[in-house]
Design a protein around this motif. Structure first.
Motif, PDB file in Angstrom:
ATOM      1  N   ALA A 170     145.854 128.290 -14.222  1.00  0.00           N
ATOM      2  CA  ALA A 170     145.373 128.505 -12.855  1.00  0.00           C
ATOM      3  C   ALA A 170     144.155 129.425 -12.787  1.00  0.00           C
ATOM      4  CB  ALA A 170     146.509 129.022 -11.993  1.00  0.00           C
ATOM      5  N   ARG A 176     140.380 128.399 -11.539  1.00  0.00           N
ATOM      6  CA  ARG A 176     139.684 129.081 -10.452  1.00  0.00           C
ATOM      7  C   ARG A 176     138.304 129.548 -10.919  1.00  0.00           C
ATOM      8  NH1 ARG A 176     139.551 129.709  -4.886  1.00  0.00           N
ATOM      9  NH2 ARG A 176     137.592 130.820  -4.782  1.00  0.00           N
ATOM     10  N   VAL A 228     152.042 125.528 -11.386  1.00  0.00           N
ATOM     11  CA  VAL A 228     151.580 125.815 -10.033  1.00  0.00           C
ATOM     12  C   VAL A 228     152.013 124.648  -9.152  1.00  0.00           C
ATOM     13  CG1 VAL A 228     149.551 126.146  -8.600  1.00  0.00           C
ATOM     14  CG2 VAL A 228     149.619 127.117 -10.887  1.00  0.00           C
ATOM     15  N   VAL A 240     145.308 127.449  -5.495  1.00  0.00           N
ATOM     16  CA  VAL A 240     144.299 128.128  -6.301  1.00  0.00           C
ATOM     17  C   VAL A 240     142.892 127.837  -5.787  1.00  0.00           C
ATOM     18  CG1 VAL A 240     143.480 128.510  -8.651  1.00  0.00           C
ATOM     19  CG2 VAL A 240     145.840 127.830  -8.265  1.00  0.00           C
TER      20      VAL A 240
END
Lengths: 156, 226, 815
Positions: free
Chosen positions: A80, A84, A115, A121
């Protein structure tokens, strides 16, 4: 970001349309294949489905040169922050397609490792259901995105 | 660069372009084109394609779903939410005591494995070959009975503008996956009313090749119908 | 009798030599030794009947092998049993094929589908296919046989579990087999619905989906249920039950077999009372009074307001002007928090978990000679002088009925009216309400008609169930009865009404008690408590009636209602007047009740299945209640509300979590030493009766015979004696918010014998004015020939009865 379509003057709307047309016809995806969905994403780029028809055949390994992030596959908690960061490194305007069940919601992996939806995110513009979505499903997602960009709904 | 062929630079250029030209002519005017023209033309999808679900009806318009939640129980992604309710006596929704009062599928959770179709005792839920489900928000991906249930003619609902891309002609054909997994899918059941097509009502043609199977391969001697 | 008391016999099951207690049935012996024999009709808590034939096994006899039903065959020494031989298998397969002949196989729409013994055993023991190709038998489906139960006769496999339950266990044989052969079906009698208080149990034990419950019909399937074991708090017996929820909604309760308490059964009120948990009427946010209504507020604002007022009241009027009612509906942890809050933060002893309808707190909490429910299993004689068990203590009712019926214990009942146990009573005395002390004196002396019953008292082990037969009866009478039984070495079970009254009293929710069965006159018997709580208020506290009177007189500046509803639930005083008189009323409640509607601040509380903790039943058995669903809106547990409120007073009571509170109780409350969650969850599966071994109980209260002749009121000309008693279903908060139960309450009426009615010139259906303490109430007359001549029976708190507050004396005049 302010939408180019407002205020609705002749010159700016026309210019806005032209800009949006340009944006949709050269939307270069970043390579973000994470799992099996990536195979279908690659298939979409091959001659059989030929993303080049939409001006999108240029998958860029550098986020600086990409406009569209296709999150193809399950996003683990460890991936994640990487995801990002890649998103942050992309230059505006940029869009995100969440491809497949895992990226969109975690799919059948409702567990601590994944996730539960990549929209936690990064901001997702189009969700493509499927496990994995076939190339045509993905192309439908891309067309949806292009439609929305053209209509000004997702214009950046 | 050494000229190994002896044709000169211009000759090499034309030679190369000739290859390009031949390919160009072959793809545009001949049979060499491999690219599918997806938005304009649909690819023919296999009969057992696991696409978007629909809830079917009987020929008299009754819903097939009885709200038994077996699909929800079988679902590995737990993306189906069903609640049953008593059939109103005056206007029954489905045959029998119980009908599916709430039926929701979260298409973003769904992994299109077809276990719900296998589990369904009434063949209420089947796959279609529709695959165009992209949405711009999560809420739109939750299909409720409004979206899932076929209309009186057996056509699935138009949900989005993008459904113009769907090939509704295909939907008239049988759902191969349901055939492949249900006892009614066996050749011995051909022509039974329960052989309704994937997205509709009434008797539909069987999956290609199924009715040609020898009797033993079909295993269907009708006994387990009881 | 435990297995160890009996001689063991040796037998061979499937080639393995095993031992089993003599007299055990083969099916049970096999199961205890790891060989499960399939069954439908056999139930461990009921007598065998051999209806379904599913448990056929092969045994070797001197005349060769024989196929016999193992549920009808006691074990014998040297028996050789084959449960899985080819012959046994063939027999079992044949039985299953036969049972399925007429079974409709509508499993997808059947509520039992997924947890159905017929499905499971067909999978495990069935033949796989049927030779039956004809059309199956058809009946109309489903037919309602009561307001709560539906019957689908097509699915029935005639195992007789339901009919045996209602005949043997619950004692209301309202369903029976009709017709013969292939047409045999279970039915009620014409025009007589299956109105048993225990009908839900037949749904639970039905091995197919023939009996289904209306409140659960089509609500969920077994595979989407989450389950947590918990303890019921509707009745004082502490029934063990399993809470089933789906999508954070409680959908049903099932009985869990705790041998010491409910043995798997639940009353319908307990079983179907789950509906109030998910009621849309539940409070979701704090409410602050504004004019005649309320406005929604945040927790901070509501607590600030209450804290400010409470601080002012304490500063101006002292702790004596603060009072609290309630605690008996929550967990021990909530009651402990209330007790600690009142004693340490509010500096007051004015709190009571009972609302004037119970018995003396010290008698209930510290009773010497308190028995256990299991004593009923060994009692020779059972003395019941108290409420109708069937109405208020349904699990005890089942246990007493079983003891009288199966073991022949002689049952002696004193009550002003018929009770549910009359048909099993050896001696039943119907007396005029108010004459109890005289009747007791004559009974103790063994005079006249009481001689045989009096002699029964000395025949062997005695179990005495004592309580107030009616709310118009003097509370001290029960203690006199207990004293009488105690002199005979009897074990005593006190009977009061609210679910966790005993836990609340053990936590000190009474003016003269402190946690752990300690009196407020601490004489060094609870050093840990004093150390933990610090200085305790010295002024003697008021009980519920005292609080109500003081409040009505304007002496209470701050009244806390902790899940109590004095307006509707108080006997002996007008709760409404008390609330109007109190300076500031803070209600912590699940609903806007008639009481909390009059409060100044209402705080939403968590209810059953929304919080974890412990509860204590009437024998002192501590069991866990569990959390399964989140509460509605912003609702919070009572203890955390009181903790926050105490912090606003600047005197924090320092409670952090439910588990910490239980640990604190185990540390400071002498009788509760050692009772922690770990102990309850891992070691005491049937609950722990406090005090545990090694713990001390400082208060040991010897019941005293009270001379009540002065309080006794005889029948005067033109006057009547009032029998005001609770019924299973009434207009209480829980029942009112359970749609399935609320319509079951009997209507408000005045019952009297035809002869008495004639003597005062009344006919059935006439209106009669019955004077109660705060005004007269007009009720229709109904006949009840089982009443004592001259008594008038009025069910307490019924819908349609506008004035609910009770009476202050057992008599009144008819106008």
């Amino acid at each position: 970001m302010a939408r180019l379509s407002t205020p609705p003057h002749l010159l700016t709307t026309t210019l806005g349309k032209a800009m949006r047309w340009a944006q949709t016809r050269s939307m270069w995806p970043a390579t973000f294949g994470l799992a099996c969905c990536a195979i279908e994403m690659m298939a979409a780029g091959t001659a059989h489905h030929d993303l080049a028809r939409f001006g999108m055949e240029v998958f860029r390994a550098s986020p600086r040169q990409a406009d569209l992030m296709i999150v193809a596959g399950r996003v683990s908690q460890k991936m994640a922050p990487v995801l990002r960061q890649v998103y942050d490194q992309m230059a505006d305007p940029k869009w995100v397609i969440s491809m497949g069940a895992c990226a969109s919601t975690g799919g059948m992996f409702n567990n601590y490792a994944l996730v539960q939806g990549v929209d936690q995110v990064v901001p997702v513009d189009v969700y493509v259901p499927g496990c994995p979505p076939g190339p045509q499903s993905l192309i439908h997602g891309i067309l949806t995105l292009q439609d929305k960009v053209m209509s000004g709904e997702l214009a950046r | 660069m050494a000229d190994t062929t002896g044709t000169g630079p211009l000759g090499a250029f034309f030679k190369g372009m000739a290859v390009t030209g031949r390919q160009f002519i072959a793809t545009v005017f001949g049979k060499g084109l491999v690219t599918t023209k997806y938005p304009q033309e649909m690819r023919e999808k296999p009969q057992r394609f696991h696409g978007r679900h629909v809830l079917n009806r009987y020929e008299d318009g009754m819903e097939k779903c009885i709200g038994c939640e077996l699909c929800a129980g079988a679902c590995p992604a737990r993306c189906i939410y069903v609640r049953g309710a008593d059939n109103p006596d005056d206007r029954p929704v489905s045959p029998g005591e119980r009908y599916g009062f709430v039926y929701e599928i979260n298409m973003l959770r769904c992994i299109f494995c077809g276990l719900c179709v296998e589990a369904c005792p009434t063949e209420a839920i089947t796959h279609t070959r529709l695959f165009e489900m992209s949405t711009t928000n999560r809420a739109d991906a939750i299909y409720t009975k409004t979206e899932l249930l076929v209309d009186e003619e057996g056509r699935p609902n138009h949900m989005f503008e993008t459904d113009r891309l769907a090939d509704f002609d295909e939907l008239g054909e049988a759902d191969g996956w349901m055939r492949a997994t249900a006892p009614q899918g066996r050749a011995a059941y051909e022509g039974q009313v329960s052989w309704s097509g994937s997205a509709g009502v009434g008797v539909r043609p069987p999956e290609a090749g199924q009715s040609d199977l020898p009797e033993e391969a079909g295993e269907g001697d009708g006994e387990d119908r009881a | 009798m435990s297995a160890a008391d009996r001689s063991m016999v040796s037998l061979t099951i499937d080639g393995e030599a095993v031992e089993a207690p003599a007299g055990d049935l083969l099916i049970k012996a096999a199961e205890d030794n790891g060989a499960y024999i399939p069954r439908f009709c056999w139930h461990p808590r009921m007598n065998p009947v051999g209806m379904c034939r599913m448990c056929l096994v092969e045994i070797e006899t001197p005349r060769g092998k024989a196929i016999i039903p193992s549920c009808m065959q006691p074990v014998n020494d040297g028996m050789v049993v084959h449960t899985e031989s080819a012959a046994a298998k063939k027999a079992q397969e044949g039985v299953l094929e036969f049972l399925l002949l007429n079974h409709p196989l509508d499993c997808p729409v059947c509520d039992k589908g997924g947890e159905c013994p017929l499905q499971d055993q067909t999978m495990s023991y069935g033949p796989g296919e049927s030779r039956f190709v004809e059309e199956k038998r058809h009946f109309a489906k489903p037919i309602p046989i009561s307001d709560l139960v539906l019957l689908d006769r097509e699915r029935c496999i005639l195992c007789a579990r339901c009919t045996r339950f209602s005949d043997e266990i619950s004692g209301d044989p309202l369903i029976e087999f009709h017709h013969r052969g292939g047409d045999t079906q279970v039915l009620t009698f014409p025009d007589e619905p299956f109105t048993s208080y225990f009908s839900g149990n037949t749904v639970q034990i039905c091995p197919v989906g023939a009996l289904t419950a209306v409140p659960y019909r089509f609500r969920a399937r077994p595979w989407d249920l989450q389950v947590a074991e918990s303890t019921g708090v509707v009745h004082t017996e502490g029934s063990r039950l399993a809470v089933h929820a789906s999508q954070n909604q409680v959908l049903r309760f099932l009985g869990v077999d705790n041998g010491a308490t409910n043995q798997g059964w639940l009353s319908d009120k307990e079983r179907f009372g789950f509906e109030f948990i998910g009621s849309p009427d539940r409070l979701r946010t704090p409410l602050i009074r504004e004019g005649s209504g309320f406005r929604e507020a945040g927790w901070g604002e509501a607590l600030d307001l209450a804290g400010e007022r409470l601080r002012a009241v304490i500063a101006e009027q002292g702790g004596g002007a603060v009072a609290a009612l309630g605690g008996a509906r929550g967990t021990n942890e909530d009651a402990y928090a209330l007790s600690k809050f009142m004693r340490t933060a509010a500096d007051s002893n004015n709190l009571d978990a009972q609302l004037g309808d119970g018995l003396e707190a010290r008698f209930l909490a510290g009773l010497a000679g308190r028995g256990r429910i299991d004593d009923l299993e060994s009692a020779r004689t059972i003395l019941l002088w108290g409420p109708d068990l069937k109405e208020t203590h349904p699990i005890l009712y089942l246990r007493v009925r079983r003891a009288a019926q199966e073991r022949g214990a002689s049952l002696v009942i004193f009550h002003p009216r018929r009770t549910g146990l009359d048909d099993r009573a050896a001696h039943k005395f119907t007396y005029l309400p108010g004459t109890g002390p005289e009747v007791l004196a004559r009974f103790a002396a063994g005079e006249g008609e009481f001689r045989a019953a009096r002699e029964a008292m000395d025949e062997g082990p005695l179990a005495a169930l004592v309580g107030r037969p009616g709310l118009a009866e003097a509370p001290r009478l029960a203690e006199s009865v207990a004293a009488f039984a105690r002199r005979r070495g009897g074990s005593i079970l006190p009977l009061v009404h609210r679910g966790n009254t005993f836990g609340a009293l053990d936590m000190g929710a009474a003016p003269d008690l402190l946690p752990g069965r300690v009196t407020t006159a601490t004489d060094g018997s609870a050093p840990d408590l004093v150390a933990a709580w610090g200085d305790l208020p010295v002024a003697p506290g008021l009980d519920a009636l005292g609080i109500a009177e003081a409040a009505a007189a304007g002496e209470i500046g701050f009244l806390i209602l902790c899940g109590s509803d004095p307006v509707r639930d108080m006997a002996g005083f007008d709760g409404g007047a008390a609330l109007s008189g109190a300076g500031f009323v803070l209600a912590i409640d699940l609903f806007l009740t008639d009481s909390s509607r009059r409060a100044d601040v209402v705080l939403p509380a968590l209810g059953f299945a929304e919080k974890k903790g412990t509860v204590t039943n009437l024998e002192g058995r501590v069991q866990m209640v569990n959390r399964l669903v989140p509460g509605p809106g912003q609702a919070r547990a009572d203890w955390s509300v009181l903790d926050d409120l105490s912090a606003r007073l600047g005197r924090p009571i320092g409670l952090a979590s439910e588990e910490d509170i239980t640990a604190e109780i185990a540390r400071v409350a002498p009788a509760y030493a050692g009772v922690t969650w770990d102990y309850l969850e891992w070691e005491a599966r049937e609950g722990a009766v406090v005090p545990l071994e090694g713990a001390v109980q400082p208060l040991r209260y010897e019941p005293q015979h009270a001379d009540l002749n002065g309080e006794s009121v005889g029948r005067e000309s033109g006057n009547f004696s009032l029998h005001l008693a609770r019924t299973m279903y009434d207009d209480g908060v829980m029942v009112r918010h359970s749609p399935s139960l609320s319509r079951l309450a009997p209507d408000a009426a005045a019952y009297m014998t035809p002869a008495y009615a004639a003597s005062i010139g009344l006919a059935e259906g006439d209106e009669v004015e019955v004077p109660l303490v705060a005004g007269a109430v007009t009720l229709p007359v109904r006949f009840d020939p089982t009443l004592h001549e001259g008594a008038v029976y009025v069910p307490f708190n019924q819908p349609g009865m506008d004035i609910r507050f009770g009476v202050d004396g057992p008599s009144g005049g008819v106008s």
